[in-house]
Scaffold this motif. Structure first.
Motif, PDB file in Angstrom:
ATOM      1  N   ARG A   4       0.794  -1.245  -0.001  1.00 45.79           N
ATOM      2  CA  ARG A   4      -0.085   0.231   0.107  1.00 45.79           C
ATOM      3  C   ARG A   4       0.784   1.314  -0.108  1.00 45.79           C
ATOM      4  NH1 ARG A   4      -5.130   0.107   2.542  1.00 45.79           N
ATOM      5  NH2 ARG A   4      -5.843   2.262   2.693  1.00 45.79           N
ATOM      6  N   TYR A  52      -4.362   0.686  -7.506  1.00 46.32           N
ATOM      7  CA  TYR A  52      -4.762   0.779  -5.974  1.00 46.32           C
ATOM      8  C   TYR A  52      -6.051   0.798  -5.627  1.00 46.32           C
ATOM      9  CZ  TYR A  52      -4.331   3.253  -1.272  1.00 46.32           C
ATOM     10  OH  TYR A  52      -4.216   3.489   0.035  1.00 46.32           O
ATOM     11  N   PHE A  56      -7.052  -1.837  -2.837  1.00 43.78           N
ATOM     12  CA  PHE A  56      -7.237  -1.154  -1.486  1.00 43.78           C
ATOM     13  C   PHE A  56      -8.528  -0.638  -1.639  1.00 43.78           C
ATOM     14  CE2 PHE A  56      -2.784  -1.455  -2.210  1.00 43.78           C
ATOM     15  CZ  PHE A  56      -2.255  -2.332  -1.035  1.00 43.78           C
ATOM     16  N   VAL A  99      -1.008   4.316   7.096  1.00 40.68           N
ATOM     17  CA  VAL A  99      -0.196   3.570   6.103  1.00 40.68           C
ATOM     18  C   VAL A  99       1.272   4.216   6.113  1.00 40.68           C
ATOM     19  CG1 VAL A  99      -2.033   2.553   4.563  1.00 40.68           C
ATOM     20  CG2 VAL A  99      -1.068   4.973   4.013  1.00 40.68           C
TER      21      VAL A  99
END
Length: 101
Positions: A4, A52, A56, A99
């Motif tokens: 991530r 992405y 996610f 993150v």
């Protein structure tokens, strides 16, 4: 591809290039080399944003898939078609802060 944090870093770097080229093209709208670079980096940004989103959650409303099945740790509706904007914690819920950004 990456985890991530690494993918977000790449998106940030590509986004910087797109923004920088946008500023340059505001004053040099016929520069062919700059136009080609803009097309390349803008396409790469879209590709990374899509990657992405699939791994996610969407980063912008433009990346939302209204009828998609996700199965990742941040998905509140795994294996169900749903509005993906609700995937992952929102920024005000500590989303991007968790993150390492």
């Amino acid at each position: 591809m990456e985890n991530r944090q690494e993918l977000l870093q790449k998106i940030n770097e590509i986004s910087f290039a797109v923004n920088d080229l946008t500023l340059y093209l505001d004053t040099h709208p016929t520069d062919i080399q700059a136009l080609e670079k803009f097309d390349f980096y803008a396409g790469e940004r879209k590709r990374l944003m899509s990657e992405y989103e699939m791994k996610f959650e969407p980063l912008t409303i433009d990346c939302v898939k209204a009828n998609t099945i996700h199965d990742h740790e941040y998905c509140p509706y795994p294996q169900q078609k749903h509005f993906t904007w609700v995937d992952g914690p929102a920024a005000w819920e500590g989303g991007l802060y968790n993150v390492g950004i």
